[in-house]
Structure formats: C-alpha cells, structure tokens
Design a protein around this motif. Structure first.
Motif, PDB file in Angstrom:
ATOM      1  N   LEU A 128      22.235 -54.643 -21.649  1.00  0.00           N
ATOM      2  CA  LEU A 128      22.260 -56.085 -21.885  1.00  0.00           C
ATOM      3  C   LEU A 128      23.539 -56.710 -21.323  1.00  0.00           C
ATOM      4  O   LEU A 128      23.513 -57.830 -20.802  1.00  0.00           O
ATOM      5  CB  LEU A 128      22.147 -56.358 -23.386  1.00  0.00           C
ATOM      6  CG  LEU A 128      22.300 -57.815 -23.824  1.00  0.00           C
ATOM      7  CD1 LEU A 128      21.208 -58.686 -23.211  1.00  0.00           C
ATOM      8  CD2 LEU A 128      22.305 -57.919 -25.346  1.00  0.00           C
ATOM      9  N   LYS A 129      24.627 -55.975 -21.401  1.00  0.00           N
ATOM     10  CA  LYS A 129      25.913 -56.478 -20.898  1.00  0.00           C
ATOM     11  C   LYS A 129      25.806 -56.853 -19.426  1.00  0.00           C
ATOM     12  O   LYS A 129      26.341 -57.878 -18.983  1.00  0.00           O
ATOM     13  CB  LYS A 129      26.989 -55.418 -21.120  1.00  0.00           C
ATOM     14  CG  LYS A 129      28.370 -55.825 -20.685  1.00  0.00           C
ATOM     15  CD  LYS A 129      29.375 -54.708 -20.975  1.00  0.00           C
ATOM     16  CE  LYS A 129      30.775 -55.106 -20.562  1.00  0.00           C
ATOM     17  NZ  LYS A 129      31.762 -54.027 -20.849  1.00  0.00           N
ATOM     18  N   GLN A 130      25.107 -56.017 -18.647  1.00  0.00           N
ATOM     19  CA  GLN A 130      24.955 -56.270 -17.215  1.00  0.00           C
ATOM     20  C   GLN A 130      24.062 -57.479 -16.956  1.00  0.00           C
ATOM     21  O   GLN A 130      24.365 -58.324 -16.104  1.00  0.00           O
ATOM     22  CB  GLN A 130      24.376 -55.022 -16.550  1.00  0.00           C
ATOM     23  CG  GLN A 130      24.221 -55.117 -15.040  1.00  0.00           C
ATOM     24  CD  GLN A 130      23.696 -53.822 -14.453  1.00  0.00           C
ATOM     25  OE1 GLN A 130      24.007 -52.729 -14.935  1.00  0.00           O
ATOM     26  NE2 GLN A 130      22.885 -53.925 -13.412  1.00  0.00           N
ATOM     27  N   GLU A 131      22.966 -57.573 -17.695  1.00  0.00           N
ATOM     28  CA  GLU A 131      22.063 -58.713 -17.535  1.00  0.00           C
ATOM     29  C   GLU A 131      22.736 -60.010 -17.984  1.00  0.00           C
ATOM     30  O   GLU A 131      22.571 -61.070 -17.360  1.00  0.00           O
ATOM     31  CB  GLU A 131      20.779 -58.461 -18.340  1.00  0.00           C
ATOM     32  CG  GLU A 131      19.795 -59.623 -18.341  1.00  0.00           C
ATOM     33  CD  GLU A 131      19.065 -59.817 -17.018  1.00  0.00           C
ATOM     34  OE1 GLU A 131      18.243 -60.749 -16.925  1.00  0.00           O
ATOM     35  OE2 GLU A 131      19.324 -59.035 -16.066  1.00  0.00           O
ATOM     36  N   GLU A 132      23.514 -59.939 -19.052  1.00  0.00           N
ATOM     37  CA  GLU A 132      24.220 -61.119 -19.542  1.00  0.00           C
ATOM     38  C   GLU A 132      25.225 -61.628 -18.524  1.00  0.00           C
ATOM     39  O   GLU A 132      25.356 -62.840 -18.295  1.00  0.00           O
ATOM     40  CB  GLU A 132      24.916 -60.766 -20.856  1.00  0.00           C
ATOM     41  CG  GLU A 132      25.601 -61.947 -21.543  1.00  0.00           C
ATOM     42  CD  GLU A 132      26.222 -61.549 -22.860  1.00  0.00           C
ATOM     43  OE1 GLU A 132      27.098 -62.287 -23.344  1.00  0.00           O
ATOM     44  OE2 GLU A 132      25.830 -60.496 -23.423  1.00  0.00           O
ATOM     45  N   ALA A 133      25.946 -60.695 -17.888  1.00  0.00           N
ATOM     46  CA  ALA A 133      26.920 -61.094 -16.857  1.00  0.00           C
ATOM     47  C   ALA A 133      26.220 -61.782 -15.685  1.00  0.00           C
ATOM     48  O   ALA A 133      26.720 -62.766 -15.120  1.00  0.00           O
ATOM     49  CB  ALA A 133      27.687 -59.864 -16.380  1.00  0.00           C
ATOM     50  N   HIS A 134      25.034 -61.245 -15.330  1.00  0.00           N
ATOM     51  CA  HIS A 134      24.270 -61.829 -14.234  1.00  0.00           C
ATOM     52  C   HIS A 134      23.847 -63.263 -14.563  1.00  0.00           C
ATOM     53  O   HIS A 134      24.003 -64.188 -13.760  1.00  0.00           O
ATOM     54  CB  HIS A 134      23.040 -60.948 -13.977  1.00  0.00           C
ATOM     55  CG  HIS A 134      22.175 -61.429 -12.856  1.00  0.00           C
ATOM     56  ND1 HIS A 134      20.804 -61.441 -12.920  1.00  0.00           N
ATOM     57  CD2 HIS A 134      22.479 -61.942 -11.638  1.00  0.00           C
ATOM     58  CE1 HIS A 134      20.305 -61.918 -11.795  1.00  0.00           C
ATOM     59  NE2 HIS A 134      21.301 -62.228 -10.998  1.00  0.00           N
ATOM     60  N   VAL A 135      23.319 -63.454 -15.776  1.00  0.00           N
ATOM     61  CA  VAL A 135      22.854 -64.782 -16.198  1.00  0.00           C
ATOM     62  C   VAL A 135      24.018 -65.766 -16.282  1.00  0.00           C
ATOM     63  O   VAL A 135      23.920 -66.916 -15.827  1.00  0.00           O
ATOM     64  CB  VAL A 135      22.120 -64.679 -17.555  1.00  0.00           C
ATOM     65  CG1 VAL A 135      21.795 -66.069 -18.088  1.00  0.00           C
ATOM     66  CG2 VAL A 135      20.850 -63.856 -17.417  1.00  0.00           C
ATOM     67  N   LYS A 136      25.129 -65.336 -16.858  1.00  0.00           N
ATOM     68  CA  LYS A 136      26.277 -66.245 -17.013  1.00  0.00           C
ATOM     69  C   LYS A 136      26.876 -66.610 -15.668  1.00  0.00           C
ATOM     70  O   LYS A 136      27.357 -67.748 -15.480  1.00  0.00           O
ATOM     71  CB  LYS A 136      27.312 -65.600 -17.922  1.00  0.00           C
ATOM     72  CG  LYS A 136      26.875 -65.562 -19.389  1.00  0.00           C
ATOM     73  CD  LYS A 136      27.946 -64.986 -20.296  1.00  0.00           C
ATOM     74  CE  LYS A 136      27.501 -65.051 -21.760  1.00  0.00           C
ATOM     75  NZ  LYS A 136      28.499 -64.476 -22.692  1.00  0.00           N
TER      76      LYS A 136
END
Length: 591
Positions: free
Chosen positions: A436-444
C-alpha cells in the motif's frame, strides 16, 4: 473316481461360466476396483451366492461310495456324503476381497452346508473349516495393491491346493466316514477345484488387462484433449472458451454430455439433454450434484437421475460426476460429465474425469495468469497514455519551470514527485500486488502534480488505518482517483472534494474513493466495471480493466461496489486482507 472327477469338473465349469458373465457386468467391476466397506460387503454377498450354488450342485455319495444322480441337492440323506466346489468360491473371495470377504463367505458357505445336513451336530466343522479357509486365503490379499492387478493364476492354483487340503484334513478328522470318503473324493476335489480357481483368476486378469488397455486409450485421448483445450483458456474461464472445451471433451471421450460452469451459472453444455441444460443457466436450475461439488469441493458421483438432481423429469441422463475445478483453496468452477446409462460410470471413467478436471483447472489458472499479465500491461499503457502523454508531461514540466522562478524548494519537490510517479508506473507494471505504501506514493505524486496545476480545483483527503505493507493491486487506487478527477465534476472549478479511505473490515481490505460530484448516469451505472461504455465522458475501459484484474487475482472474494446520486459517487473495492509476502504465498485466492 473318474466319473466323480468328470462331474466335479462339470460343476467347476458352470461356476467359471457364471464368473465370466459376472465380470462382464459393470457394477461388479466397480466392486472389484473400489474397496469401500460397502463394496466389500456386496462382494461377500456375491461370493456367498457362488458358494451356496456350489453346495446345491454338490454330488451326493452313499456310504459305499456310489454317486447319486440328483440335480439339485437341497438336503443330504443321513449317512451320505457330498463332494462339491464351495471351497473354490471361498478361496477366490478371500484372494479378491481380503479376510473380511473371505471369512464372511466361508461362514455363509459352511452354515448352508450344515443346513443341508439338517443341522446335524457332527456337521459343525463345515462352518469352522470354511470360515478359516476364507480368512487364510484373505490374508494373501494386498489392500494397497496397484489398481488392475490380481493374483496370478498359477499362484491361485497353489493357494487353492493348500485350502482344499485343509478342508480334506477336517473331513478326515471330523466326518463320520472320514478315511474312506477322503480316499474317494480328495484327489479330484483338490486338483479340479484348484484348476477352477486358476481359471477364475485368469478371467479376472483378462478383465483387468482390458481395463489397463482402456485406460491407456483414454489417457492418450485426454493428453490430446489437453493440447486442444489449452488455447481455449487463454483468456480464463469464459462462455466461449467453455463452449469450445465442452465440444472437444465430447469429441475425444465416451461421455454422453458435458457441462462447464463457474460458481454462478452454467457457461456451456454439449450433448444429450442440451434442450434443458443450456448456456447461461442460472444457479437455481443447476443440477443438485453440481452445486454439492462446488460447496463441498469434492467430486460428486450420481448413479441415477435422482442423485443428479436435474429439474427436468424427461432428462435422458442417468449417471454422471460433478468435478470441482480447484487449485489450492480456490474454486474456479465445476465440470459435469454425464452418461445415459448408469453402468457406464466405472472407476476408469471416474479417474479419467477427475484427471481431466485437474488439467482444466490448471489450464484456467495459466490462462488467467496470461490474461492478468495482459491486463496489467494494458493498465500500464493506459496510465502512460493518459497521464504521461505529451500534454500531461509538458504541462507538469512547464508548471515546475514556472514555480522554480519564485519557489525553488517547491520546484524540487515537484520534480521528486514526477520521478516518483514515473518509477511507480514502471514498478507496478511488473507486479500483480504491491505494498500500500508504494501505491499511496504513486497516487499522492499524481495528486500533487494535478493540484499544483489547479491549486483551488480539488480538495483531496487520504485516510488510512491499516499497515502500509498490506498488499494491493497496482494502480487500483490511482484508477479510482483519476476517474473522479476526470469525470466527477464536469466544468465545476471549485468545491470539488475527493476522499480516499483505506480501512480493514474483518478479513477484507476496503478501498473507498468518494467525491461530491454530479453522479453517474443511471443508464451506464450497471455497465461500469463490467463492459465498455459508449459515452462522451469516457469508455469505462480503466474501470473494466480494474474489475477484471480484481476477479482474476481474488476470484469471488473481490467486490466492486458503486453508489451514486446527485450529491456524488462512492466506489469501494473489497479484497482479501494480505499483509506480507508470506501471507500472499499461502492465500489460495491470490493465485
């Protein structure tokens, strides 16, 4: 003695003839190959019948060793003796079915023989000797022997010699006429009965060899079938692929009808009964044994129409098997194979069907993996085309250049976000699940770039109450956010709110993206995520791609829920909660 030997041989020949007829009856074959307690009991009953017939065909001998000419020996005249071949039946029962079958057959045979003697007190030894012989011969039975193997006839001959000799020992010691009788009947009974045992086992061996040949032919057919069906499942278990496979199975096997379904409905059906077993048949009308196979995750056998549970009273299908298509703990669907006659459902056919089910399940998963790879590549391309298009790229660069003139720190921050965005796209394209950390960074990163270009247009809040190492499909959140930004607000310039929630709900991870936009057109809401949409606002391909990837990764454990109205839209994804790589490897649904 020569006449007696001829008469005993005549009785043995009749028993062998009955054995030959019996072996050609398929239900009896099932008893030989499937050693369940119920089948062993049925075997004991059959061999007991053989033993009783042997008693009834016995040859009565008077005290002077003269042969009497009765056809059926219901009762033995007091003081007379009998020569028969019941020990043949008892010995074969033990060899074929084990000590239990042999012992029970011997008990019945001995009891019936004592009954012929009108329950005379000195006839008790028939019960003891026959039961003992059945148990001793049964000790030579190998419970874990390979299928289609029986004792060689020459070994059966030797075993029968020993068992008949044991019977003669009992006659010598306990029969009123002992030595004189034994001298007259021993040699023909021992030798001819032993030859009969060898012939009995030879018939079984020939049958088993026929089964081996049949199995070899079917194995070759299944292998050809596996090659033919592999291309059909390249896109997973779908109606068209299921239709192709049912027709191929019908062509390469002896089944009268074939059906394939997923966990919701029948996808395809071919063969007898196609008028009421049809494509897209809802779950409520699916035959009962197919539902049981899905529910219990075990092969269900049906030997009559009632066990199949078809809703049509005139269905021509009278036997079949329902085989769940499973891999690990994941249920992909169900394969149903049918016959018009219940005798056709043999152990060989059952093993063929189960093997075919394993092959098809593996092919479906391989096809889904290939499809997932294609969907992921499509997601990557769409992301690159929609977001890293020249328009998006140059707008982002121009924005950063403009900001660098008066806020160098903000410009450096945006450059890092643009770098993060590029890196996330490349990493996500090579993985089926990411933290989730990686996906969150992508979205932000994406949001920071968009909000810099339109400072007051979007108000985005990100709420997460779960571990940032929980695994999610790449681009899952980003697709929902992008969908809201591009389609939710129309031409509205301000007051556009997007909320992102990541929470744990029991065993599930919930991803929810909600906006206060204009809502989704009711005419397309039912199609969104399921098919392409003909709309001026977009085709819905990204949502369809996302939903297909979720189903491919998690099966029915994944759900997409859409709630919309004039005050906005909320899209939720429910997927199994998987926190670590180790959890991922043991999660059957994440194949």
């Amino acid at each position: 003695m020569g006449e007696l030997a001829f008469l005993i041989a005549e009785r043995v020949g009749l028993i062998i003839l009955l054995a030959f007829i019996l072996v050609n009856i398929r239900p009896f074959r099932r008893l030989l190959l499937d050693a369940t307690p119920a089948n062993l009991f049925k075997l004991a009953l059959i061999f007991s019948a053989f033993a009783i017939i042997s008693n009834l065909l016995g040859i009565e001998i008077d005290p002077d060793n003269h042969i009497m000419r009765e056809t059926i020996l219901w009762h033995v005249t007091p003081g007379y003796s009998v020569a028969n071949v019941r020990i043949l039946a008892v010995t074969v029962a033990g060899i074929v079915g084990g000590p239990g079958v042999g012992g029970l057959t011997g008990l019945v045979a001995g009891t019936h023989r004592m009954m012929q003697e009108s329950w005379a007190a000195d006839a008790w030894f028939y019960i003891v000797s026959s039961t003992l012989i059945g148990i001793l011969s049964g000790m030579l039975y190998h419970k874990n022997r390979r299928h289609f193997v029986v004792m060689p006839p020459w070994q059966g001959f030797l075993v029968s010699l020993v068992m008949e000799s044991i019977q003669m020992i009992f006659v010598v010691f306990f029969s009123p006429t002992h030595l004189k009788l034994a001298h007259f009947i021993a040699l023909p009974m021992i030798v001819i009965s032993s030859i009969g045992t060898a012939f009995f086992l030879m018939i079984l061996s020939l049958y088993f060899r026929q089964e081996v040949d049949t199995r070899a032919v079917q194995t070759r057919s299944v292998m050809k079938l596996a090659v033919k069906t592999l291309p059909a499942f390249r896109h997973g278990l779908q109606s068209e692929s299921a239709r192709q496979v049912t027709e191929l199975i019908l062509e390469y096997t002896d089944f009268d009808a074939v059906g394939i379904g997923n966990t919701e409905k029948t996808l395809a059906f071919a063969g007898a009964g196609s008028d009421h077993h049809y494509h897209d048949m809802p779950k409520a009308n699916v035959p009962r044994f197919a539902k049981q196979a899905l529910q219990n995750r075990q092969t269900q056998l049906a030997y009559n129409a009632a066990q199949i549970g078809c809703h049509n009273d005139h269905c021509p299908l009278q036997a079949g098997m329902a085989i769940p298509l499973t891999l690990g703990s994941r249920v992909l669907g169900v394969l149903t194979l049918y016959f018009k006659e219940n005798w056709q459902l043999t152990p060989v056919e059952i093993q063929t069907g189960e093997g075919l089910g394993e092959i098809l399940a593996t092919q479906i998963v391989l096809g889904e993996k290939e499809r997932q790879a294609g969907l992921l590549r499509d997601a990557e391309l769409k992301s690159l085309q929609a977001q890293i298009s020249p328009h998006f790229f140059f707008n982002s660069i121009n924005t950063i250049i403009a900001i660098s003139r008066f806020d160098s720190e903000k410009a450096r921050f945006l450059l890092r976000e643009l770098s993060t965005f590029f890196r996330s796209n490349l990493l996500g394209a090579n993985q089926s699940k990411i933290p989730l950390k990686q996906e969150e960074a992508h979205v932000k990163a994406y949001l920071n770039l968009e909000q810099t270009r339109f400072p007051d247009k979007y108000d985005v809040e990100f709420y997460s109450s779960v571990d940032d190492q929980v695994l999610v499909p790449p681009f899952a959140i980003q697709v929902l956010v992008e969908n809201a930004i591009h389609h939710a607000f129309g031409n509205r310039k301000t007051g556009n709110i997007i909320n992102i929630w990541i929470t744990k709900s029991g065993k599930y991870l919930e991803i929810r993206v909600a906006d206060n936009g204009e809502g989704i057109d009711p005419a397309v809401i039912g199609k969104l995520g399921k098919e392409k949409i003909d709309s001026r606002q977009g085709s819905g391909t990204a949502m369809q791609n996302l939903n297909a990837r979720l189903k491919g990764l998690y099966g029915d454990s994944a759900k997409m829920q859409i709630v919309t109205g004039k005050t906005g839209t909320s899209i939720s994804l429910l997927i199994p909660y998987v926190q670590t790589r180790q959890d991922l490897n043991t999660e059957g649904a994440s194949i």
